[in-house]
Design an enzyme around this catalytic site. Structure first.
Site, short mmCIF file in Angstrom:
data_model
loop_
_atom_site.label_atom_id
_atom_site.label_comp_id
_atom_site.label_asym_id
_atom_site.label_seq_id
_atom_site.Cartn_x
_atom_site.Cartn_y
_atom_site.Cartn_z
N HIS A 219 38.13 23.81 54.30
CA HIS A 219 39.27 24.01 53.71
C HIS A 219 39.02 25.04 52.55
O HIS A 219 37.96 25.05 52.11
CB HIS A 219 39.58 22.52 52.93
CG HIS A 219 40.90 22.60 52.07
ND1 HIS A 219 41.93 23.54 52.24
CD2 HIS A 219 40.94 22.28 50.71
CE1 HIS A 219 42.58 23.46 51.24
NE2 HIS A 219 42.18 22.80 50.25
N CYS B 169 46.21 18.44 51.35
CA CYS B 169 45.07 19.55 52.17
C CYS B 169 44.71 19.13 53.51
O CYS B 169 44.22 19.93 54.39
CB CYS B 169 44.25 20.33 51.26
SG CYS B 169 44.84 20.85 49.54
N ASN C 215 44.07 28.90 47.90
CA ASN C 215 44.17 27.76 48.46
C ASN C 215 45.70 27.43 48.94
O ASN C 215 46.67 27.24 48.03
CB ASN C 215 43.96 26.63 47.58
CG ASN C 215 43.80 25.22 48.18
OD1 ASN C 215 44.27 24.97 48.96
ND2 ASN C 215 43.33 24.39 47.15
O1 UT7 Z 1 42.76 21.71 47.60
C1 UT7 Z 1 41.61 20.71 47.43
C2 UT7 Z 1 41.88 20.20 45.76
N1 UT7 Z 1 41.63 21.36 44.81
C3 UT7 Z 1 40.18 21.71 44.61
O2 UT7 Z 1 39.51 21.68 45.61
C4 UT7 Z 1 40.07 22.46 43.44
C5 UT7 Z 1 38.71 22.19 43.04
N2 UT7 Z 1 38.30 22.47 41.55
C6 UT7 Z 1 38.16 23.87 41.48
O3 UT7 Z 1 38.25 24.92 42.14
C7 UT7 Z 1 37.52 24.18 40.12
O4 UT7 Z 1 37.31 23.20 39.17
C8 UT7 Z 1 38.35 25.18 39.11
C9 UT7 Z 1 38.55 26.42 39.68
C10 UT7 Z 1 39.93 24.48 39.20
C11 UT7 Z 1 37.84 25.30 37.59
O5 UT7 Z 1 36.52 25.72 37.69
P1 UT7 Z 1 35.20 25.00 36.81
O6 UT7 Z 1 34.34 25.65 36.86
O7 UT7 Z 1 35.53 23.56 37.35
O8 UT7 Z 1 35.94 25.31 35.59
P2 UT7 Z 1 36.27 24.14 34.11
O9 UT7 Z 1 37.55 23.39 34.72
O10 UT7 Z 1 35.10 23.25 34.11
O11 UT7 Z 1 36.63 24.88 33.09
C12 UT7 Z 1 35.53 25.86 32.51
C13 UT7 Z 1 36.10 26.50 31.22
C14 UT7 Z 1 36.81 25.63 30.29
O12 UT7 Z 1 36.78 26.14 29.25
P3 UT7 Z 1 35.77 25.40 28.12
O13 UT7 Z 1 36.32 24.18 27.96
O14 UT7 Z 1 34.45 25.25 28.77
O15 UT7 Z 1 36.06 26.39 26.56
C15 UT7 Z 1 38.38 26.13 30.92
O16 UT7 Z 1 39.22 26.00 29.81
O17 UT7 Z 1 36.89 27.74 31.81
C16 UT7 Z 1 38.16 27.31 31.25
N3 UT7 Z 1 39.22 27.85 32.31
C17 UT7 Z 1 39.47 29.18 32.50
N4 UT7 Z 1 39.18 30.17 31.94
C18 UT7 Z 1 39.66 31.46 32.30
C19 UT7 Z 1 39.88 27.18 33.21
N5 UT7 Z 1 40.78 28.07 33.99
C20 UT7 Z 1 40.65 29.14 33.45
C21 UT7 Z 1 40.99 30.51 33.89
N6 UT7 Z 1 40.60 31.43 33.25
N7 UT7 Z 1 41.93 30.44 34.94
#
Ligand code: UT7
Length: 325
Positions: free
Chosen positions: A251, A111, A281
């Site tokens: 970004h 990125c 993204n």
């Molecule tokens: O381009 C550069 C590289 N990429 C980035 O910069 C991405 C950086 N990361 C992020 O943007 C975020 O970490 C995400 C959007 C990918 C995830 O958001 P988060 O707030 O960090 O969620 P998490 O991974 O901590 O997940 C929280 C909960 C989990 O459930 P449990 O374990 O709490 O029951 C996940 O399984 O949300 C769940 N979850 C979802 N629920 C509904 C993960 N993805 C989804 C989804 N819909 N799409």
């Protein structure tokens, strides 16, 4: 003889993938996606490829700059989703736009690729090696995404942006570009198969190792910290402060990341340019597209400073500060 951007262009595929489309594909909801990422739509390339989008953005940038393709000395392409392993995407773009005198090379810094490309362009121009450079960022992220994996499929989109960089003319002077990397964190975001270490086979495909795998939570934390630190480093190098910045383009990884950086740098939200809600993204293309839209939609006056900061797999990061002449 400072390098400057004298024209920009961008291209987004027509097909829109909405949050309600994603609700039909995986266990997710519009509410979850909007609150965790700020994303509503993203664009998906159908029947068109990374080079096609790059060609459209490149032609738009050449037109905007008023430069003939034959006058370009080198084409730099930032992408992690090339059409092929070989030939490089830059060569495909070179042939299509008719840049018959141009050298052509792809650069892979995930990125951060567009800002790495700005740094390389600045170096080529200010060392007197080249006079006219076409920098293209183009990504077909949908080709790396598993649309059964809700942790990645909601985030990424396709698109391309381009810039013409020269040693003379009106535009955005490239003051400073600060680059960084931390390969110790390489495991946070990978595509395990398809390279020389693990060529794609039936087994790797069955195991879905040709798709992107991301530790979202850790990547999120690094993204905020690295883009903040890189922005501060570049401000200091330029002899500027946060108060001197007219526009910031981070970004477009996640609205929460964008807002956290703005807050930490004390740059008012209305100065932070965003496309994340409509394009998601788009990896290397995200800043290239946003810069083109900013220049076309907002008034950017003489002496205005634009700070662009990027972060991606590798890890890699970069910040550039440009000033309107
Ligand atoms: O381009 C550069 C590289 N990429 C980035 O910069 C991405 C950086 N990361 C992020 O943007 C975020 O970490 C995400 C959007 C990918 C995830 O958001 P988060 O707030 O960090 O969620 P998490 O991974 O901590 O997940 C929280 C909960 C989990 O459930 P449990 O374990 O709490 O029951 C996940 O399984 O949300 C769940 N979850 C979802 N629920 C509904 C993960 N993805 C989804 C989804 N819909 N799409």
């Amino acid at each position: 003889m400072k390098a400057r951007i004298i024209g920009t262009g961008s291209y987004l595929p027509k097909k829109v993938l909405t949050n309600s489309d994603l609700e039909e594909m995986v266990d997710t909801s519009d509410e979850w996606i909007v609150s965790r990422t700020g994303m509503k739509d993203r664009r998906i390339a159908e029947g068109e490829h990374t080079s096609d989008m790059g060609i459209a953005a490149a032609n738009a940038a050449l037109k905007d700059a008023g430069i003939a393709a034959e006058d370009i000395d080198i084409i730099l392409v930032a992408t992690m989703t090339p059409d092929y392993i070989i030939p490089n995407t830059a060569a495909l773009i070179q042939a299509s736009v008719g840049a018959t005198h141009a050298a052509a090379i792809d650069m892979q810094a995930a990125c951060s690729g567009y800002l790495y490309g700005l740094a390389i362009s600045k170096a080529f121009i200010e060392a007197g090696i080249y006079k006219k450079i076409l920098l293209v960022a183009t990504e077909k992220m949908s080709s790396l995404v598993d649309y059964n994996d809700r942790t990645t499929c909601i985030i990424f989109g396709d698109g391309a942006g381009a810039a013409v960089i020269t040693n003379e003319g009106e535009g955005l002077l490239i003051n400073d570009v600060c680059l960084g990397a931390d390969g110790k964190q390489a495991d946070l975001l990978t595509v395990p198969a398809g390279g020389s270490r693990q060529p794609s086979t039936e087994t790797t495909t069955a195991q879905k190792l040709h798709y992107m795998q991301m530790n979202g939570k850790e990547t999120f934390k690094h993204a905020v910290r690295r883009m903040e630190a890189s922005s501060r480093e570049c401000l200091e190098k330029s002899g500027l402060t946060e108060g001197d910045i007219t526009w910031m383009i981070p970004h477009q990884a996640n609205l929460r990341i964008i807002e956290a950086i703005g807050k930490r740098l004390k740059i008012a939200d209305e100065k932070v340019f965003k496309t994340v809600h409509k394009y998601g993204n788009t990896s290397a293309s995200s800043i290239a597209i946003a810069l083109d839209e900013l220049l076309k939609e907002k008034s950017v006056s003489s002496k205005d400073n634009i700070l662009m900061t990027a972060f991606g797999a590798g890890l890699t990061w970069a910040t550039a500060i440009v000033t309107r002449t």
